[in-house]
Design an enzyme around this catalytic site. Structure first.
Site, PDB file in Angstrom:
ATOM      1  N   TYR A 128       0.739  -1.093   0.072  1.00 53.15           N
ATOM      2  CA  TYR A 128       0.019   0.053  -0.024  1.00 53.15           C
ATOM      3  C   TYR A 128       0.904   1.373   0.002  1.00 53.15           C
ATOM      4  O   TYR A 128       1.852   1.372   0.764  1.00 53.15           O
ATOM      5  CB  TYR A 128      -0.991   0.113   1.199  1.00 53.15           C
ATOM      6  CG  TYR A 128      -1.697   1.410   1.403  1.00 53.15           C
ATOM      7  CD1 TYR A 128      -2.875   1.468   1.039  1.00 53.15           C
ATOM      8  CD2 TYR A 128      -0.976   2.455   1.905  1.00 53.15           C
ATOM      9  CE1 TYR A 128      -3.696   2.708   1.186  1.00 53.15           C
ATOM     10  CE2 TYR A 128      -1.583   3.645   2.029  1.00 53.15           C
ATOM     11  CZ  TYR A 128      -2.954   3.980   1.728  1.00 53.15           C
ATOM     12  OH  TYR A 128      -3.756   5.063   1.762  1.00 53.15           O
ATOM     13  N   GLU A 216      -3.181   7.524  -4.037  1.00 53.03           N
ATOM     14  CA  GLU A 216      -3.173   6.336  -3.364  1.00 53.03           C
ATOM     15  C   GLU A 216      -3.061   5.326  -4.464  1.00 53.03           C
ATOM     16  O   GLU A 216      -3.932   4.974  -5.127  1.00 53.03           O
ATOM     17  CB  GLU A 216      -4.305   6.115  -2.775  1.00 53.03           C
ATOM     18  CG  GLU A 216      -4.532   5.114  -1.738  1.00 53.03           C
ATOM     19  CD  GLU A 216      -5.512   5.080  -0.581  1.00 53.03           C
ATOM     20  OE1 GLU A 216      -5.397   5.333   0.502  1.00 53.03           O
ATOM     21  OE2 GLU A 216      -6.507   4.325  -1.001  1.00 53.03           O
TER      22      GLU A 216
END
Lengths: 411, 293, 411, 293
Positions: A128, A216
């Site tokens: 992530y 993101e």
């Protein structure tokens, strides 16, 4: 502006961020064509601005153009909910509180108008990664963890030490030590380290040069052939920077907005459609939000959020009333103005103008205060209209507007 | 005393010669603010509505001793204007301009914070600062405030809610020491805590009102700070309790703040810190009145 | 690296800095061709790294290709001196001190191997502009004044307030207010202001992205049609940044260096040729400069400056000796080493190796101190050579080397 | 006491596992410096010559309490390495690496100076710092210095002249408190004045030697500062009196410094401030001996 995945990836590609090869498709036929062009196994992904689209069936791996077309057709017929809504929808109905049930009822699902067809490959690992404007520290933040995937928030709550959160000085920019702090701090395994260290400065450069408030990448993946690739991209662009982003308007055009919101935007008004029956007009986002709250406290439901902004004049008010009354759900209208830059006399003129121009057949409750409020009230009093009432206070006006809405009537 | 602006304020306005700039600058002067200069590059040397205009802020400071600036220039020039004021030695900068890109403000705020000087930036995208009876720098209508200084320090993220709630305070006879609109931008020059710490240090301020909005965690952090540091009563109000939940893209925001930014989260933070939370704007004034009992 | 004007302008053009249209020429024929291509009146400018070339006849305005060729031919035969040298050369010889006369004798004039042929135009005004690394404040500085031209240093002494010197934060970069501070502070007249304000951020960007330690535009001109143009460009590039400047080596290739310096550079040695007869080898620039000083105090003149650097080993020393002895002027050699990283035993080995390899017929005085000095001295003692002598101290070694040089001999 | 490095120094070396890094780090350890860690990204966890290696400086600080770093990484990575040490909380950074681009150093030095922390950067392109008998961080051979601490503070722009002149001091029995090579780069982390002010505050230092070079105006500024602030005797030496005058491009340099940077200008500045100037390295030691009577 929240970008669709395909838009975000298109932009990231310009900064040499590795993303899977793919094509966007607006129909099952286009999806099949894209699959044919890419060859082999492909993944078909709903282009819809909700979290957790995978759980809702929005991502399918197929291995033929025909299957891609079928997947696209299926995906484009799914009612997508945001994460909160999906949780309510899939919960045991008996377990829901009244408030939750009500919220679920009010939630409008979304459809994907496009799918992204991408070449599918084997993955060895998922991470992530994000860069964002950090309001708390008034700075930039880079986040990286080897514990990728959708449950990163849970990881953050249970084992925050597994997530590297590295503040990045906005003046210094991305010096490589930030990348090492993220990579080693986020426990990226050795085999992916070089690829991750190479991708981070590119992502950061994209973040800055795109005037993003967030980029993101979830997941950032290590492929079977040891490449580090951005498999998804959630990019949010700062609307205030539109003037210096040549691509802004084109990307914006791909976003559908409800007809009423679009009409409002064309007239320079900031409107969000809601599901109640009390139309709201106010000046300033804070005051409008506060107006929604007091309407709720009075037992009503707002039909919209409409901020006429700081320097509202007669024309703006007249336009606002025109848009609000075009919503057939509206049973009463509450105009709540505290004049600062805005002059209440001009607001009153706008109301009178709209009443003359349009055939308004819902009651309007007006509360004026601040700059030239006396004058505004006088103008309203001098132009009596059966649909028009005034109130002294914000709370009194809310009570009256809700009472009128609940009484029925309307167009 | 009062905070941020007062009788010692000598105001230079960047963008004074524009329509908006002229209108509000003159209103500030009418209120009693010591408006000493305007800055418009290329117009140096003229007088505009009786105010001397300079090409640069540095020249205005040299020529007039200005110590406070108000920024009224368009968004794409505003970050640069703030920096110009700072470099010219201005210590209090009030930026009214809205829609300044967050990237620009991140750089500006970092630059100002990295200096040795004690510089206050209020805004951008804010209604400004008024110390009733002393000085008004911004667009808050002086009429909503008390005529004389009072005991209430007021700080708000929202603009029009300043007017609404200060008006309600004034109507209940609760005068204000200073009212500050910090603006709702992602990167404000001053946040709640910055202003609360000024109220803490101001002996005239006896009670503080904080007006927030849903989103972010500024209110939660303010509550935690105040509990440890403020030493004065505090009343909170947060707009947006019934606003529809905003769409949320991804996880980044939640990972950073650890808060969902809901009304409930903010109200809980205040109540846990021992501070009352008003249900609506009118109740703010009532709660303050009760505290002053 | 000091860039030639034509090189600097070529780079500035990439940053959209307006410069006159022009072509570089390496011969009168090429100059004529360039003039033909440009058409009309042109200016022919010597490409030579000295200040005040105009005063020395290095800039000529002509209005035909034939005249351009003639101008180029003339310019390429001029002996150019740097400003100091030119002052001495043109002064009344009787007024010169002995030191000045000696300096003049030692000054080697330069020739222009190229001319820059540029379109000539009418000028309304001249300014001075530069950006540089400011050692004093360890920051960047922008300088601008309407008092342009060659005498800007005099302006700086007489009326410094006419020159805007604006410190630019290296992290913040060029925010526009810096440009206004320079433009208004430097008294740029209103008609040129817009053009100057537009050129400054471009020059600054070039300064940063070229890793320049200085970009000087003198004059920056306002043309008859109100354009602001860089009429000259003195650009100095930071050699340490060569690794990230793709153009560095190409530009460097255009610089002629004396044969001996080139040979030294190829072997990684930093050599500057001088006009005396005592060859100097030392480690570290400071020690070598200091060695020059003590040689001078002992009544000698150094034949060169040669720094073998921090980690000199046997091979380096051997190469250094080879290069020094290739200079026929050299009458003695002084090797002055204070070992830190450098090990004196390796230095001694290098000397012995060179003596075995080359037919050295000038006396060498060696002074070794620091790391492994004992060992080094022993190696020299164990390998006696009639050309080799050692000394205990730096001053003693200097005396000896000068005495040997003055005695004559040599190859 | 001593300045910059001493018995409390806990050294982490960036680039320790390289050949040069290993050689000099071990020499420093042999001298008595408390070498606690090395940093080589990707090699975290190993031991190298008995020194634990970490992936990042932050990890080394966490694991060992390092408070001083030495930078030995190649030029193109060195500016970043300095910043990494700074961000990891290191307060004394000694950068040996040469040929770091000036643009990089301008940014690094600006960043360090803008922090609230009191951080010392020595170098780049410098031989380091040695406090005889206490600690050695860098490449200055310990043998040229006095064995025990002494009264002479020594600072130099040139590397090998440190060795030469300190050696001469030592031979005359003039021990040193600390010897600092600040390096000759355009943008040094510490300049003469920074180091002189440390010597001023160090009670052990009774006399200071400053070794400069032609070019720039650092020596002139140091003389002016010392006259007003140092309060201790100072001896100057400047290499390059007989060096050929460098070619000079344009006017910018002279406009900035107002000095031509010649030997004469530096010597004049010292003499006008009342400080003796040595003609050659040996005379430095003799002048210091004379001052000490």
């Amino acid at each position: 502006m929240d970008l669709f995945e395909y838009q975000g990836k298109e932009l990231l590609r310009r900064f040499e961020v590795p993303v899977p090869e793919g094509r966007v498709a607006q129909s099952p036929e286009e999806a099949a064509e894209a699959a044919r062009f890419l060859g082999g196994k492909v993944v078909v992904k709903a282009q819809v601005l909700v979290g957790g689209r995978g759980k809702q069936g929005g991502v399918k791996v197929v291995d033929s153009p025909e299957a891609a077309a079928a997947a696209a057709e299926e995906i484009m017929s799914i009612d997508f909910y945001d994460q909160e809504g999906y949780k309510l929808k899939t919960a045991d109905p008996a377990s829901l509180s009244d408030a939750d049930r009500e919220r679920l009822e009010r939630t409008v699902p979304m459809r994907a108008k496009r799918v992204l067809v991408e070449r599918a490959g084997e993955l060895k690992d998922e991470y992530y990664c994000s860069f964002l404007v950090d309001r708390t520290n008034r700075s930039f933040l880079g986040i990286l963890t080897s514990e990728g995937g959708m449950d990163v928030e849970e990881v953050n709550e249970r084992t925050p030490e597994k997530i590297a959160k590295v503040g990045i000085d906005p003046l210094l920019g991305f010096s490589d030590f930030y990348g090492r702090a993220m990579t080693f701090g986020g426990n990226i395994p050795a085999e992916a380290r070089k690829g991750v260290l190479a991708i981070l400065p590119k992502l950061f450069r994209a973040f800055v040069e795109l005037d993003a408030s967030q980029i993101e990448i979830n997941p950032l993946v290590l492929t079977a052939d040891d490449k580090v690739v951005a498999l998804d991209a959630k990019v949010i662009i700062d609307d205030s920077a539109a003037f210096r982003l040549p691509f802004f308007d084109e990307l914006k055009a791909a976003h559908e907005v409800p007809e009423q919101e679009r009409a409002a935007k064309e007239k320079g008004l900031n409107l969000i459609k809601l599901d109640g029956n009390v139309g709201i007009i106010g000046n300033g986002a804070g005051l409008v939000m506060s107006t929604l709250d007091v309407v709720k406290d009075a037992g009503g439901e707002a039909a919209n959020f409409l901020d006429v902004g700081g320097g509202a004049n007669a024309e703006v008010l007249s336009n606002a009333l025109e848009i609000i009354t075009s919503n057939p759900e509206v049973r009463s209208i509450f105009i709540n103005i505290f004049g600062g830059i805005t002059r209440c006399d001009l607001v009153a003129e706008g109301i009178i103008d709209a009443l003359n121009r349009l055939s308004v057949n819902v009651p309007i409750v007006v509360r004026l205060d601040g700059t030239n409020a006396e004058l505004g009230r006088k103008i309203l009093a001098d132009n009596p209209n059966e649909m028009l009432q005034t109130a002294e206070t914000m709370l009194g006006a809310a009570d009256l507007a809700v009472k009128l809405a609940n009484k029925g009537g309307g167009n | 005393m009062a905070v941020i602006v007062d009788e010692r304020t000598k105001l230079v306005v960047q963008g004074l010669t524009g329509a908006e700039g002229t209108f509000h600058s003159l209103r500030n002067r009418d209120y009693g603010t010591d408006l000493v200069a305007g800055v418009t590059p290329g117009k140096g040397g003229i007088q505009h509505e009786g105010v001397p205009i300079f090409d640069t802020v540095a020249a205005a400071v040299d020529g007039t001793g200005a110590n406070t600036s108000m920024v009224f220039v368009p968004a794409r020039f505003a970050a640069d204007a703030i920096l110009e004021s700072f470099e010219a030695g201005i210590d209090t900068i009030v930026a009214i301009t809205e829609h300044i890109p967050a990237m620009d403000m991140a750089r500006v705020v970092t630059y100002l914070r990295s200096s040795d000087r004690d510089v206050t930036l209020i805004g951008p995208n804010c209604p400004g600062v008024i110390s009733p009876g002393r000085a008004n720098v911004g667009i808050i209508p002086g009429e909503v405030c008390s005529q004389a200084p009072g005991p209430v320090g007021f700080v708000s993220r929202s603009g029009t809610l300043v007017y609404q709630i200060v008006h309600e305070l004034t109507q209940l006879g609760l005068g204000q020491s200073t009212c500050v609109g910090i603006g709702g931008d992602p990167i404000p020059g001053s946040d709640f805590i910055d202003v609360l710490s000024r109220f803490r240090d101001d002996p005239e301020t006896e009670v503080v009102v904080l007006v927030g909005e849903i989103g972010g965690d500024a209110e939660e952090r303010a509550a935690a700070w105040a509990k440890e540091n403020l030493g004065k009563p505090l009343v909170g109000y947060f707009a947006g309790r019934e606003a529809p939940p905003g769409k949320r893209m991804g996880h980044a925001g939640a990972i950073v703040s650890g808060s969902q930014g809901t009304w409930q989260a903010k109200a809980d933070a205040f109540r846990e810190a021992g501070y009352p939370v008003a249900k609506n704007p009118s109740e703010v004034a009532q709660l303050v009145a009760g505290l002053r009992g």
